[in-house]
Design a protein around this motif. Structure first.
Motif, PDB file in Angstrom:
ATOM      1  N   ARG A 140       0.856  -1.186   0.000  1.00  0.00           N
ATOM      2  CA  ARG A 140       0.000   0.000   0.000  1.00  0.00           C
ATOM      3  C   ARG A 140       0.893   1.237   0.000  1.00  0.00           C
ATOM      4  O   ARG A 140       1.693   1.443   0.919  1.00  0.00           O
TER       5      ARG A 140
ATOM      6  N   GLU B  47       1.939   5.099   0.294  1.00  0.00           N
ATOM      7  CA  GLU B  47       1.548   6.331   0.955  1.00  0.00           C
ATOM      8  C   GLU B  47       1.445   7.450  -0.092  1.00  0.00           C
ATOM      9  O   GLU B  47       2.097   7.395  -1.139  1.00  0.00           O
ATOM     10  N   GLN B  48       0.676   8.459   0.195  1.00  0.00           N
ATOM     11  CA  GLN B  48       0.505   9.576  -0.737  1.00  0.00           C
ATOM     12  C   GLN B  48       1.837  10.240  -1.050  1.00  0.00           C
ATOM     13  O   GLN B  48       2.118  10.602  -2.193  1.00  0.00           O
ATOM     14  N   ARG B  49       2.690  10.356  -0.039  1.00  0.00           N
ATOM     15  CA  ARG B  49       3.992  11.001  -0.250  1.00  0.00           C
ATOM     16  C   ARG B  49       4.868  10.172  -1.190  1.00  0.00           C
ATOM     17  O   ARG B  49       5.680  10.722  -1.943  1.00  0.00           O
TER      18      ARG B  49
ATOM     19  N   VAL C 172       3.712   8.261  -3.660  1.00  0.00           N
ATOM     20  CA  VAL C 172       3.153   8.476  -4.995  1.00  0.00           C
ATOM     21  C   VAL C 172       3.609   9.811  -5.558  1.00  0.00           C
ATOM     22  O   VAL C 172       3.990   9.922  -6.732  1.00  0.00           O
ATOM     23  N   GLU C 173       3.585  10.825  -4.722  1.00  0.00           N
ATOM     24  CA  GLU C 173       3.996  12.162  -5.153  1.00  0.00           C
ATOM     25  C   GLU C 173       5.485  12.231  -5.467  1.00  0.00           C
ATOM     26  O   GLU C 173       5.927  13.108  -6.217  1.00  0.00           O
TER      27      GLU C 173
ATOM     28  N   TRP D 246      -3.884   7.049 -12.171  1.00  0.00           N
ATOM     29  CA  TRP D 246      -3.664   7.668 -10.863  1.00  0.00           C
ATOM     30  C   TRP D 246      -4.674   7.195  -9.826  1.00  0.00           C
ATOM     31  O   TRP D 246      -4.333   6.921  -8.668  1.00  0.00           O
ATOM     32  N   ASP D 247      -5.925   7.068 -10.235  1.00  0.00           N
ATOM     33  CA  ASP D 247      -6.972   6.689  -9.270  1.00  0.00           C
ATOM     34  C   ASP D 247      -6.972   5.197  -8.942  1.00  0.00           C
ATOM     35  O   ASP D 247      -7.680   4.754  -8.038  1.00  0.00           O
TER      36      ASP D 247
ATOM     37  N   ASN E 119      -3.080   1.385  -5.633  1.00  0.00           N
ATOM     38  CA  ASN E 119      -3.552   0.683  -4.427  1.00  0.00           C
ATOM     39  C   ASN E 119      -4.923   0.043  -4.631  1.00  0.00           C
ATOM     40  O   ASN E 119      -5.458  -0.587  -3.717  1.00  0.00           O
TER      41      ASN E 119
END
Length: 479
Positions: free
Chosen positions: A407, A409-411, A413-414, A430-431, A434
């Motif tokens: 999974r 984390e947003q960071r 991915v960024e 992008w959507d 995960n």
């Protein structure tokens, strides 16, 4: 018993009924063609499913015999369906490989009614050969020669399909078996799995024989390749058949009327039994079989050379002017550069003798050669869109995307680099991070990973060459 295990048992039983055997003596059992010498086993760190030794084996010992009647050839398929032969005879302009691809699609279209169904059901449903690459994966190769090889392979497959599609329609195959996608699959099957036979240049598909995993030429170590350096014969199929390798790989034996495969070295109980499929560079392996080798002694890296230099290399073919995977410039490349970097007025007979003998002309000349190669390698690396380190990170990011248990984390991915972000944007993913990707996206991602893997190995060779040249310069300079 799961369905995959059940169909494998059915396949091995079917093969036994046709006389396929892993023993010199015909098997009394009709339950399986294996068991005396080999068994199907999983080798998770060395290619996945393969064939393991059920006893000690000696180099040169017969490990598998597949009778001619069990080989999947144009001849054998036409013999079981005269109508197929009548249609093929009306298309004499098609190559033998195109004909075999048509026959394979014809048999696939029959489904369970095909005589070959127990074998066909085990064929891969997707391949990673260059001809199957999309635009993104092709551009991800970065190196001009590699991109061109991919474009050529893609164009060739499309051209051959257009030439054969009339025959596919005449055979009244379902639309999905007439498509370019189906043709690419059949062509990839033929390219990556066929073995040489003397009566048909297209080769043959060899049931059970294509369960062997790959062993690089000259590698007699007892350690099989790792997961990134081995693909089973589902992705690599041409067995070497030179006179010197005859007893350690295999070939069609006219006296036995069968394809006979031999142990290329000694094996212990439980070891994976491997076969060699030929000598290829990593780009050739990717083009014809859909994988690369992390350590491939046959790999070559070509760097841009001046036209005037080629004029001096008449004694050596152009394809001999390369850098070995370990970073050492080839004998021909060094010899040609020694002469090219010698002023015209100094190229007397004594110099020419030294050049053709592969000897150093002088310390000054040798330093010039090493500096020239080093600088050229630096320029090639500098002109490529990504660095070695960036490619390593991209591979790690691809692995993260491919891991269904991870999974992000947003960071994280960024933090993805521009290439990974471009891939996600181009495929509108992008959507879905995960959330799981479709099978189609996973296949594209697998090809993309191969492109990055290939170019990373290419850049490592150039970097190793720079280190090699610098070390030589230091030694020659006495520093």
């Amino acid at each position: 018993m799961d369905s995959e295990h059940q169909t494998m048992e059915q396949f091995l039983r079917w093969a036994a009924e046709l006389g396929v055997s892993d023993s010199t003596y015909p098997s009394r059992s009709r339950d399986s063609c294996l068991g005396r010498t080999l068994s199907v086993a999983d080798f998770p760190l060395a290619g996945g499913r393969g064939l393991g030794a059920v006893r000690e084996l000696r180099k040169g010992e017969l490990v598998l015999k597949v009778p001619r009647n069990a080989l999947l050839t144009t001849e054998s398929m036409v013999a079981k369906d005269p109508n197929l032969g009548d249609s093929i005879n009306l298309h004499a302009s098609l190559s033998s490989t195109q004909i075999l691809s048509v026959c394979l699609l014809y048999e696939m279209s029959k489904g369970k009614s095909s005589f070959w169904y127990p074998y066909l059901v085990h064929l891969p449903r997707d391949y990673d050969l260059l001809a199957t690459f999309g635009d993104f994966e092709k551009r991800a190769l970065q190196v001009e020669d590699a991109v061109w090889a991919a474009e050529k392979a893609i164009a060739k497959s499309q051209s051959e399909w257009k030439e054969a599609v009339t025959l596919l329609k005449e055979l009244d195959l379902k639309p999905k078996f007439q498509s370019l996608q189906a043709w690419n699959w059949a062509s990839a099957t033929i390219s990556s799995r066929t073995l040489h036979i003397p009566w048909d240049s297209a080769g043959c598909l060899c049931p059970v024989g294509d369960l062997f995993n790959y062993d690089a030429p000259g590698d007699d170590s007892n350690t099989p390749k790792g997961p990134e350096t081995v693909n089973n014969a589902e992705e690599a199929g041409h067995v070497v058949e030179t006179q010197s390798e005859r007893l350690t790989d295999g070939g069609f034996d006219g006296d036995a009327n069968a394809y006979c495969l031999y142990a290329r070295r000694n094996y212990q109980l439980g070891e994976q039994v491997l076969l060699c499929y030929g000598t290829y560079t990593n780009l050739e392996l990717l083009e014809h079989y859909g994988f690369t080798l992390e350590e491939n002694s046959n790999d070559k890296v070509f760097i841009p050379l001046e036209t005037s230099l080629y004029a001096l290399s008449s004694s050596w073919p152009k394809d001999s002017l390369y850098i070995h995977q370990d970073g050492k410039p080839s004998f021909a490349l060094v010899s040609t550069l020694r002469l090219w970097l010698t002023p015209q007025s100094q190229r007397d007979k004594s110099v020419m003798r030294l050049v053709y003998a592969g000897s150093q002309i002088s310390v000054k000349n040798e330093i010039l050669v090493m500096k020239w190669v080093s600088e050229r390698c630096r320029n090639v690396l500098k002109d490529l869109p990504t660095s070695l380190q960036e490619d390593r990170v991209i591979l790690q990011d691809i692995d993260k995307l491919q891991d269904p248990e991870l999974r992000l984390e947003q960071r994280e991915v960024e933090a993805f680099g521009s290439e990974v972000r471009s891939f996600l944007e181009a495929n509108h993913l992008w959507d879905l991070i995960n959330g799981g990707f479709s099978g189609k996206i996973k296949r594209i991602m697998s090809k993309w990973r191969l492109s990055v893997q290939w170019r990373l190995r290419y850049k490592r060779t150039l970097a190793d060459c720079i280190s090699y040249c610098n070390e030589k310069i230091n030694n020659l300079s006495g520093t």
